[in-house]
Design a protein around this motif. Structure first.
Motif, PDB file in Angstrom:
ATOM      1  N   ALA A  14       0.837  -1.201   0.000  1.00 13.25           N
ATOM      2  CA  ALA A  14       0.000   0.000   0.000  1.00 13.25           C
ATOM      3  C   ALA A  14       0.870   1.249   0.000  1.00 13.25           C
ATOM      4  CB  ALA A  14      -0.928  -0.009   1.211  1.00 13.25           C
ATOM      5  N   ILE A  15       1.893   1.252   0.871  1.00 15.12           N
ATOM      6  CA  ILE A  15       2.787   2.418   0.951  1.00 15.12           C
ATOM      7  C   ILE A  15       3.567   2.584  -0.350  1.00 15.12           C
ATOM      8  CG2 ILE A  15       4.839   3.326   2.117  1.00 15.12           C
ATOM      9  CD1 ILE A  15       3.717   2.037   4.711  1.00 15.12           C
ATOM     10  N   LEU A  16       4.113   1.493  -0.870  1.00 14.15           N
ATOM     11  CA  LEU A  16       4.885   1.573  -2.119  1.00 14.15           C
ATOM     12  C   LEU A  16       4.015   2.025  -3.287  1.00 14.15           C
ATOM     13  CD1 LEU A  16       7.122  -1.630  -1.823  1.00 14.15           C
ATOM     14  CD2 LEU A  16       7.834   0.756  -1.615  1.00 14.15           C
ATOM     15  N   SER A  17       2.792   1.489  -3.373  1.00 11.79           N
ATOM     16  CA  SER A  17       1.881   1.897  -4.457  1.00 11.79           C
ATOM     17  C   SER A  17       1.545   3.379  -4.345  1.00 11.79           C
ATOM     18  CB  SER A  17       0.602   1.065  -4.406  1.00 11.79           C
ATOM     19  OG  SER A  17       0.872  -0.292  -4.616  1.00 11.79           O
ATOM     20  N   ALA A  29      -3.643   8.090  -2.192  1.00 10.13           N
ATOM     21  CA  ALA A  29      -4.545   7.367  -1.290  1.00 10.13           C
ATOM     22  C   ALA A  29      -5.278   6.262  -2.045  1.00 10.13           C
ATOM     23  CB  ALA A  29      -5.533   8.326  -0.654  1.00 10.13           C
ATOM     24  N   GLY A  30      -5.782   6.581  -3.218  1.00  8.56           N
ATOM     25  CA  GLY A  30      -6.500   5.586  -4.023  1.00  8.56           C
ATOM     26  C   GLY A  30      -5.603   4.423  -4.420  1.00  8.56           C
ATOM     27  N   GLY A  32      -2.911   3.591  -2.878  1.00 13.13           N
ATOM     28  CA  GLY A  32      -2.541   2.904  -1.647  1.00 13.13           C
ATOM     29  C   GLY A  32      -3.567   1.837  -1.275  1.00 13.13           C
ATOM     30  N   VAL A  33      -4.847   2.180  -1.444  1.00  5.91           N
ATOM     31  CA  VAL A  33      -5.909   1.208  -1.184  1.00  5.91           C
ATOM     32  C   VAL A  33      -5.799   0.030  -2.149  1.00  5.91           C
ATOM     33  CG1 VAL A  33      -8.419   0.855  -1.252  1.00  5.91           C
ATOM     34  CG2 VAL A  33      -7.476   2.900  -0.170  1.00  5.91           C
ATOM     35  N   ILE A  34      -5.518   0.328  -3.421  1.00  9.77           N
ATOM     36  CA  ILE A  34      -5.343  -0.748  -4.402  1.00  9.77           C
ATOM     37  C   ILE A  34      -4.169  -1.638  -4.005  1.00  9.77           C
ATOM     38  CG2 ILE A  34      -4.698  -1.233  -6.808  1.00  9.77           C
ATOM     39  CD1 ILE A  34      -6.368   1.242  -7.578  1.00  9.77           C
ATOM     40  N   GLY A  35      -3.065  -1.025  -3.575  1.00  7.08           N
ATOM     41  CA  GLY A  35      -1.916  -1.797  -3.121  1.00  7.08           C
ATOM     42  C   GLY A  35      -2.222  -2.631  -1.890  1.00  7.08           C
ATOM     43  N   LEU A  36      -3.048  -2.073  -0.992  1.00  7.97           N
ATOM     44  CA  LEU A  36      -3.439  -2.799   0.211  1.00  7.97           C
ATOM     45  C   LEU A  36      -4.297  -4.020  -0.124  1.00  7.97           C
ATOM     46  CD1 LEU A  36      -3.452  -2.665   3.379  1.00  7.97           C
ATOM     47  CD2 LEU A  36      -5.655  -1.529   3.157  1.00  7.97           C
ATOM     48  N   LEU A  37      -5.246  -3.828  -1.041  1.00  6.08           N
ATOM     49  CA  LEU A  37      -6.169  -4.916  -1.378  1.00  6.08           C
ATOM     50  C   LEU A  37      -5.553  -5.973  -2.294  1.00  6.08           C
ATOM     51  CD1 LEU A  37      -9.451  -2.868  -1.947  1.00  6.08           C
ATOM     52  CD2 LEU A  37      -8.816  -4.230   0.054  1.00  6.08           C
ATOM     53  N   PHE A  38      -4.738  -5.535  -3.246  1.00  9.04           N
ATOM     54  CA  PHE A  38      -4.239  -6.463  -4.261  1.00  9.04           C
ATOM     55  C   PHE A  38      -2.748  -6.784  -4.126  1.00  9.04           C
ATOM     56  CE2 PHE A  38      -7.963  -4.397  -6.139  1.00  9.04           C
ATOM     57  CZ  PHE A  38      -8.739  -5.514  -6.378  1.00  9.04           C
ATOM     58  N   GLY A  39      -2.088  -6.201  -3.135  1.00  9.87           N
ATOM     59  CA  GLY A  39      -0.697  -6.531  -2.850  1.00  9.87           C
ATOM     60  C   GLY A  39       0.239  -6.254  -4.015  1.00  9.87           C
ATOM     61  N   LEU A  40       0.985  -7.284  -4.411  1.00 11.71           N
ATOM     62  CA  LEU A  40       1.970  -7.161  -5.478  1.00 11.71           C
ATOM     63  C   LEU A  40       1.330  -6.720  -6.789  1.00 11.71           C
ATOM     64  CD1 LEU A  40       4.881  -7.562  -6.480  1.00 11.71           C
ATOM     65  CD2 LEU A  40       4.289  -9.950  -6.955  1.00 11.71           C
TER      66      LEU A  40
END
Length: 175
Positions: A14-17, A29-30, A32-40
């Motif tokens: 999430a942070i990297l995205s 922020a958007g 980050g949420v995508i990174g949180l939900l979908f990871g890699l």
């Protein structure tokens, strides 16, 4: 234990995205949420997406001039006296025929256009003769043909620049 590892991995992506998206003028922020939900996969998507358009906040827009009244030489042209092609106002050599202008001549032309633009804007504030301004349905070439542009791109009769005429559909009253 596994839940903790998955949570750390999700937060990391999430942070990297968000960082990658921010560097590409995207919503951190958007992404980050995508990174949180979908990871890699979210991170790869953030890396793969193109750059977004740079936007200004409303306070930045209010602090910067709107462009009216500010002279920008890149928005103006001059007519080459040798080949009659239009070139940038600050050009020292014609890109069509190679005619060279002296540095003093270029500076004089820029100053003339600057004075005419600033003078025409201040002299005509609130006093437009609406009969000379045509709607957008009129042909630009037809409107330009009503003016007598000299070598620096300014009408000899009404003292408006070619760019002003095109932008405002202004018909020369001297025609």
């Amino acid at each position: 234990m596994i839940t903790g590892i998955l949570l750390i991995q999700a937060v990391t992506f999430a942070i990297l995205s968000g960082i990658v998206a921010s560097n590409k003028n995207r919503d951190p922020a958007g992404w980050g949420v995508i990174g949180l939900l979908f990871g890699l996969f979210g991170f790869i998507a953030a890396v793969a997406v193109g750059e977004g358009e740079e936007t200004q906040s409303s306070s930045d827009q209010n602090s910067q001039p709107s462009g009216e009244g500010e002279f920008d030489p890149d928005e103006h042209e001059k007519k080459c006296p040798m080949c009659a092609e239009y070139i940038k106002l600050e050009a020292r050599r014609c890109k069509h025929c190679g005619h060279e202008f002296s540095k003093k001549e270029v500076e004089r032309q820029v100053e003339e256009i600057r004075e005419s633009v600033e003078g025409s804007e201040s002299a005509n504030e609130g006093k437009k003769d609406e009969r000379n301004y045509k709607s957008d349905e009129y042909d630009t070439e037809e409107i330009l043909s009503t003016h007598d542009f000299n070598g620096v791109g300014m009408c000899e009769d009404c003292d408006y620049t070619r760019e002003y005429v095109k932008a405002n559909n202004y018909v020369c009253p001297g025609s």
